[in-house]
Motif scaffolding. Sequence first.
Motif, PDB file in Angstrom:
ATOM      1  N   THR A 135       0.836  -1.193   0.000  1.00 33.98           N
ATOM      2  CA  THR A 135       0.000   0.000   0.000  1.00 33.98           C
ATOM      3  C   THR A 135       0.870   1.242   0.000  1.00 33.98           C
ATOM      4  O   THR A 135       2.092   1.145   0.075  1.00 33.98           O
ATOM      5  CB  THR A 135      -0.961   0.001   1.212  1.00 33.98           C
ATOM      6  OG1 THR A 135      -1.908   1.067   1.073  1.00 33.98           O
ATOM      7  CG2 THR A 135      -0.205   0.144   2.522  1.00 33.98           C
ATOM      8  N   ALA A 136       0.247   2.392  -0.081  1.00 33.50           N
ATOM      9  CA  ALA A 136       0.964   3.660   0.024  1.00 33.50           C
ATOM     10  C   ALA A 136       1.072   4.033   1.497  1.00 33.50           C
ATOM     11  O   ALA A 136       0.087   3.956   2.237  1.00 33.50           O
ATOM     12  CB  ALA A 136       0.221   4.749  -0.739  1.00 33.50           C
ATOM     13  N   ALA A 137       2.249   4.432   1.924  1.00 32.72           N
ATOM     14  CA  ALA A 137       2.458   4.782   3.335  1.00 32.72           C
ATOM     15  C   ALA A 137       1.579   5.949   3.757  1.00 32.72           C
ATOM     16  O   ALA A 137       1.087   5.989   4.894  1.00 32.72           O
ATOM     17  CB  ALA A 137       3.929   5.096   3.583  1.00 32.72           C
ATOM     18  N   HIS A 138       1.347   6.916   2.858  1.00 32.69           N
ATOM     19  CA  HIS A 138       0.541   8.076   3.248  1.00 32.69           C
ATOM     20  C   HIS A 138      -0.907   7.700   3.550  1.00 32.69           C
ATOM     21  O   HIS A 138      -1.610   8.435   4.222  1.00 32.69           O
ATOM     22  CB  HIS A 138       0.613   9.192   2.188  1.00 32.69           C
ATOM     23  CG  HIS A 138      -0.156   8.924   0.945  1.00 32.69           C
ATOM     24  ND1 HIS A 138       0.413   8.316  -0.154  1.00 32.69           N
ATOM     25  CD2 HIS A 138      -1.446   9.179   0.624  1.00 32.69           C
ATOM     26  CE1 HIS A 138      -0.503   8.215  -1.100  1.00 32.69           C
ATOM     27  NE2 HIS A 138      -1.633   8.734  -0.659  1.00 32.69           N
ATOM     28  N   CYS A 139      -1.345   6.544   3.097  1.00 31.65           N
ATOM     29  CA  CYS A 139      -2.707   6.081   3.391  1.00 31.65           C
ATOM     30  C   CYS A 139      -2.819   5.477   4.791  1.00 31.65           C
ATOM     31  O   CYS A 139      -3.921   5.314   5.309  1.00 31.65           O
ATOM     32  CB  CYS A 139      -3.147   5.049   2.370  1.00 31.65           C
ATOM     33  SG  CYS A 139      -3.391   5.723   0.725  1.00 31.65           S
ATOM     34  N   THR A 140      -1.706   5.131   5.390  1.00 36.35           N
ATOM     35  CA  THR A 140      -1.734   4.449   6.692  1.00 36.35           C
ATOM     36  C   THR A 140      -0.969   5.179   7.788  1.00 36.35           C
ATOM     37  O   THR A 140      -1.018   4.778   8.941  1.00 36.35           O
ATOM     38  CB  THR A 140      -1.140   3.040   6.562  1.00 36.35           C
ATOM     39  OG1 THR A 140       0.223   3.157   6.136  1.00 36.35           O
ATOM     40  CG2 THR A 140      -1.909   2.197   5.563  1.00 36.35           C
ATOM     41  N   SER A 175      11.990   5.529   6.261  1.00 40.60           N
ATOM     42  CA  SER A 175      12.383   6.851   5.758  1.00 40.60           C
ATOM     43  C   SER A 175      11.203   7.665   5.235  1.00 40.60           C
ATOM     44  O   SER A 175      11.391   8.783   4.759  1.00 40.60           O
ATOM     45  CB  SER A 175      13.423   6.702   4.642  1.00 40.60           C
ATOM     46  OG  SER A 175      14.592   6.108   5.150  1.00 40.60           O
ATOM     47  N   PHE A 176       9.992   7.116   5.328  1.00 39.88           N
ATOM     48  CA  PHE A 176       8.827   7.860   4.854  1.00 39.88           C
ATOM     49  C   PHE A 176       8.562   9.059   5.756  1.00 39.88           C
ATOM     50  O   PHE A 176       8.614   8.975   6.972  1.00 39.88           O
ATOM     51  CB  PHE A 176       7.576   6.980   4.815  1.00 39.88           C
ATOM     52  CG  PHE A 176       6.327   7.755   4.517  1.00 39.88           C
ATOM     53  CD1 PHE A 176       6.094   8.246   3.240  1.00 39.88           C
ATOM     54  CD2 PHE A 176       5.408   8.023   5.507  1.00 39.88           C
ATOM     55  CE1 PHE A 176       4.950   8.977   2.954  1.00 39.88           C
ATOM     56  CE2 PHE A 176       4.266   8.748   5.231  1.00 39.88           C
ATOM     57  CZ  PHE A 176       4.042   9.233   3.958  1.00 39.88           C
ATOM     58  N   ASN A 177       8.256  10.189   5.119  1.00 40.63           N
ATOM     59  CA  ASN A 177       7.908  11.409   5.826  1.00 40.63           C
ATOM     60  C   ASN A 177       6.932  12.159   4.930  1.00 40.63           C
ATOM     61  O   ASN A 177       7.251  12.448   3.768  1.00 40.63           O
ATOM     62  CB  ASN A 177       9.176  12.246   6.082  1.00 40.63           C
ATOM     63  CG  ASN A 177       8.893  13.529   6.819  1.00 40.63           C
ATOM     64  OD1 ASN A 177       7.814  14.107   6.721  1.00 40.63           O
ATOM     65  ND2 ASN A 177       9.879  13.989   7.549  1.00 40.63           N
ATOM     66  N   VAL A 178       5.758  12.508   5.435  1.00 39.20           N
ATOM     67  CA  VAL A 178       4.748  13.160   4.599  1.00 39.20           C
ATOM     68  C   VAL A 178       5.232  14.480   4.022  1.00 39.20           C
ATOM     69  O   VAL A 178       4.745  14.929   3.000  1.00 39.20           O
ATOM     70  CB  VAL A 178       3.418  13.380   5.341  1.00 39.20           C
ATOM     71  CG1 VAL A 178       2.661  12.093   5.494  1.00 39.20           C
ATOM     72  CG2 VAL A 178       3.634  14.057   6.671  1.00 39.20           C
ATOM     73  N   GLU A 179       6.206  15.100   4.646  1.00 41.94           N
ATOM     74  CA  GLU A 179       6.726  16.368   4.159  1.00 41.94           C
ATOM     75  C   GLU A 179       7.786  16.193   3.068  1.00 41.94           C
ATOM     76  O   GLU A 179       8.258  17.168   2.495  1.00 41.94           O
ATOM     77  CB  GLU A 179       7.293  17.174   5.320  1.00 41.94           C
ATOM     78  CG  GLU A 179       6.221  17.555   6.335  1.00 41.94           C
ATOM     79  CD  GLU A 179       6.793  18.253   7.552  1.00 41.94           C
ATOM     80  OE1 GLU A 179       7.999  18.546   7.573  1.00 41.94           O
ATOM     81  OE2 GLU A 179       6.018  18.489   8.486  1.00 41.94           O
ATOM     82  N   SER A 180       8.139  14.948   2.762  1.00 41.53           N
ATOM     83  CA  SER A 180       9.196  14.690   1.783  1.00 41.53           C
ATOM     84  C   SER A 180       8.655  14.489   0.372  1.00 41.53           C
ATOM     85  O   SER A 180       9.337  13.922  -0.477  1.00 41.53           O
ATOM     86  CB  SER A 180      10.012  13.470   2.198  1.00 41.53           C
ATOM     87  OG  SER A 180       9.212  12.303   2.086  1.00 41.53           O
ATOM     88  N   HIS A 181       7.433  14.928   0.126  1.00 44.01           N
ATOM     89  CA  HIS A 181       6.812  14.794  -1.194  1.00 44.01           C
ATOM     90  C   HIS A 181       6.710  13.340  -1.635  1.00 44.01           C
ATOM     91  O   HIS A 181       6.973  12.996  -2.774  1.00 44.01           O
ATOM     92  CB  HIS A 181       7.543  15.633  -2.238  1.00 44.01           C
ATOM     93  CG  HIS A 181       7.600  17.084  -1.879  1.00 44.01           C
ATOM     94  ND1 HIS A 181       6.502  17.900  -1.948  1.00 44.01           N
ATOM     95  CD2 HIS A 181       8.595  17.844  -1.411  1.00 44.01           C
ATOM     96  CE1 HIS A 181       6.825  19.118  -1.546  1.00 44.01           C
ATOM     97  NE2 HIS A 181       8.086  19.104  -1.208  1.00 44.01           N
TER      98      HIS A 181
END
Length: 93
Positions: free
Chosen positions: A5-10, A51-57
């Motif tokens: 899945t996409a990390a931004h969804c969770t 390393s996912f960060n919502v601010e990292s586009h």
Amino acid sequence: KWVLTAAHCTAFLNDCKMGKLRVVAGGWHQDSTMKEKSISRGVRRVLIHPSFNVESHFNFDFGMLELDSPMPFDDCIGSVCLPSTDFPRIGTS
């Protein structure tokens, strides 16, 4: 037993929302009888890329959902196709 899945969804799920999270696969449409051909599973845990960060586009924007039981494969449900190890990487050729 795992779903990509996409990390931004969770990324912002709390324990309460996690308890209600379901993965539906197969034939499904909200306004049809196809629901009978779908299979639903609960989610045991969510792993997102460290390393996912919502601010990292949306760099590293992927995660894995561990289902509470395996999803059976059939004509409508299958695994993702991954490239072979010798497949050219993006930006290398």
